[in-house]
Design an enzyme around this catalytic site. Sequence first.
Site, PDB file in Angstrom:
ATOM      1  N   ILE A  13       0.837  -1.204   0.000  1.00 55.07           N
ATOM      2  CA  ILE A  13       0.000   0.000   0.000  1.00 55.07           C
ATOM      3  C   ILE A  13       0.871   1.253   0.000  1.00 55.07           C
ATOM      4  O   ILE A  13       0.590   2.229  -0.704  1.00 55.07           O
ATOM      5  CB  ILE A  13      -0.968  -0.003   1.211  1.00 55.07           C
ATOM      6  N   LEU A  36      12.798  -2.712   4.703  1.00 61.92           N
ATOM      7  CA  LEU A  36      12.935  -3.729   3.643  1.00 61.92           C
ATOM      8  C   LEU A  36      12.932  -5.136   4.247  1.00 61.92           C
ATOM      9  O   LEU A  36      13.901  -5.888   4.138  1.00 61.92           O
ATOM     10  CB  LEU A  36      14.166  -3.485   2.767  1.00 61.92           C
ATOM     11  N   THR A  37      11.833  -5.459   4.901  1.00 66.59           N
ATOM     12  CA  THR A  37      11.606  -6.835   5.335  1.00 66.59           C
ATOM     13  C   THR A  37      11.323  -7.653   4.069  1.00 66.59           C
ATOM     14  O   THR A  37      11.366  -7.113   2.960  1.00 66.59           O
ATOM     15  CB  THR A  37      10.371  -6.924   6.254  1.00 66.59           C
ATOM     16  N   THR A 126      -6.494  -0.829  10.409  1.00 61.97           N
ATOM     17  CA  THR A 126      -7.249  -1.856   9.681  1.00 61.97           C
ATOM     18  C   THR A 126      -8.602  -2.104  10.338  1.00 61.97           C
ATOM     19  O   THR A 126      -8.748  -1.934  11.561  1.00 61.97           O
ATOM     20  CB  THR A 126      -6.433  -3.171   9.667  1.00 61.97           C
ATOM     21  N   ASP A 127      -9.570  -2.548   9.540  1.00 63.93           N
ATOM     22  CA  ASP A 127     -10.873  -2.911  10.108  1.00 63.93           C
ATOM     23  C   ASP A 127     -10.765  -4.148  11.004  1.00 63.93           C
ATOM     24  O   ASP A 127     -11.675  -4.445  11.772  1.00 63.93           O
ATOM     25  CB  ASP A 127     -11.916  -3.133   8.995  1.00 63.93           C
ATOM     26  N   GLU A 128      -9.635  -4.866  10.909  1.00 69.57           N
ATOM     27  CA  GLU A 128      -9.507  -6.100  11.700  1.00 69.57           C
ATOM     28  C   GLU A 128      -9.464  -5.828  13.204  1.00 69.57           C
ATOM     29  O   GLU A 128      -9.664  -6.737  14.001  1.00 69.57           O
ATOM     30  CB  GLU A 128      -8.275  -6.902  11.237  1.00 69.57           C
ATOM     31  N   TYR A 151      -1.789 -10.264  14.863  1.00 69.97           N
ATOM     32  CA  TYR A 151      -1.657  -9.098  13.972  1.00 69.97           C
ATOM     33  C   TYR A 151      -2.644  -7.998  14.369  1.00 69.97           C
ATOM     34  O   TYR A 151      -2.245  -6.853  14.607  1.00 69.97           O
ATOM     35  CB  TYR A 151      -1.892  -9.515  12.510  1.00 69.97           C
ATOM     36  N   LYS A 155      -2.164  -4.075  15.894  1.00 70.91           N
ATOM     37  CA  LYS A 155      -2.663  -2.851  15.251  1.00 70.91           C
ATOM     38  C   LYS A 155      -3.599  -2.102  16.212  1.00 70.91           C
ATOM     39  O   LYS A 155      -3.577  -0.868  16.270  1.00 70.91           O
ATOM     40  CB  LYS A 155      -3.410  -3.190  13.951  1.00 70.91           C
ATOM     41  N   LYS A 190      -0.892 -12.937   0.306  1.00 71.32           N
ATOM     42  CA  LYS A 190      -2.272 -12.527   0.570  1.00 71.32           C
ATOM     43  C   LYS A 190      -3.202 -13.190  -0.451  1.00 71.32           C
ATOM     44  O   LYS A 190      -2.767 -13.552  -1.551  1.00 71.32           O
ATOM     45  CB  LYS A 190      -2.399 -11.006   0.491  1.00 71.32           C
ATOM     46  N   LEU A 191      -4.474 -13.327  -0.085  1.00 74.67           N
ATOM     47  CA  LEU A 191      -5.393 -14.175  -0.853  1.00 74.67           C
ATOM     48  C   LEU A 191      -5.347 -13.943  -2.371  1.00 74.67           C
ATOM     49  O   LEU A 191      -5.124 -14.889  -3.138  1.00 74.67           O
ATOM     50  CB  LEU A 191      -6.837 -13.986  -0.357  1.00 74.67           C
TER      51      LEU A 191
END
Length: 337
Positions: A13, A36-37, A126-128, A151, A155, A190-191
Amino acid sequence: MKNILVTGGAGFIGSNYINYILNKRDDIFIVNLDKLTYAGNLENLKSIENNRNYTFVKGDIVNGELVDYLFRKYNIEYVVNFAAESHVDRSILGSEVFYQSNVIGTNVLLEAGKRFGVKKFLQVSTDEVYGSLGPEGLFTEENQIVPNSPYSSSKAAADLMALSFYHTHGMPVVITRCSNNYGPYQFPEKLIPLMIINILNDKKLPVYGDGLNVRDWIYVLDHNKAVDLVLENGKIGNVYNIGASQEMKNIEIVKLILNMLGKDESLIEYVKDRPGHDRRYAIDSFKIQNELGWTPDYKFEQAIQDTVKWYVENKNWWVRIISGDYQKYYANLYGNK
Ligand code: NAD
Ligand code: TYD
């Protein structure tokens, strides 16, 4: 000229954000601080790497001395904090780095922002953090914070910390909580990119549980447009939900992509469910639409096709990624399928 410290700008993002902003505006100078992971990739920023309003610094947001040095050197006035460990499955395998980067790292940035008197600090969330929904209802900004994964709990901790800096110190903090993003440069764990690439490689498509979990999808540039607006006009101390009202069951997405790529459903393989798997996310974005006039520009039907096409046409980008370390992670999570 506005001097903005963008953290995590080499990720999915963040890199789309930097490309978007530098193509659109010439009154912003961006310092991109990224560790830079495995998820950070400077190839995402090739088209703007020589832009005179841009500089890259490789480093960790947990490193307070470095952060202070950058605030001083570049006279930083704004912070947009994208930097984070972002993948739920990895947080299940091991959570420490999530709390280091997402919680301690955010704390370091907030402390520096407070000391150097930032004009605005935007925490990308995040909405999570809202946990999981049943079949009905939407997340509003008033929902309780009940994160379920390591995770999302990291956040949520960062969100609460940022709000506490507003309440205690009057720091100009704003928070955005966005739903699931898709688009170019998303890391293929990611999916959506995982499914596209597996289909292109004729590999099995691992669908967790019954495949009926629901996510609310938004094209990454619609998210970035909202971040830009919130940084400009968002009310300090406020949270803004961002979502494009595009709920999809996971299995529907997988079948849609199979169909776009002309492959049949025999590649689908239902696998063991993710532990603690949130059932449904869905966002009410009335507040940002009403207060800041944000609306999404991209329609899912078109943007998902463009995204699939991007991965088909940018094989070099993902081939380099899925060689090496990522192979080990994949084998660990899914076995050698
Ligand atoms: P990503 O994993 O693609 O990128 C994260 C970037 O942060 C990478 O470039 C990585 O190198 C960098 N980074 C990680 N730890 C760091 C550290 N300690 N110091 C400096 N840099 C560090 O993630 P993304 O999908 O681009 O997500 C960006 C942000 O948006 C995250 O904060 C995430 O929680 C949030 N978010 C993501 C989504 C989504 O659907 N991907 C949705 C809502 C919110
Ligand atoms: P993901 O892209 O990891 O995002 P998040 O968990 O943060 O929402 O996963 C999106 C959905 O897809 C989620 O319900 C888990 C599911 N999923 C699979 O079924 N198979 C997979 O291989 C992956 C990575 C995700």
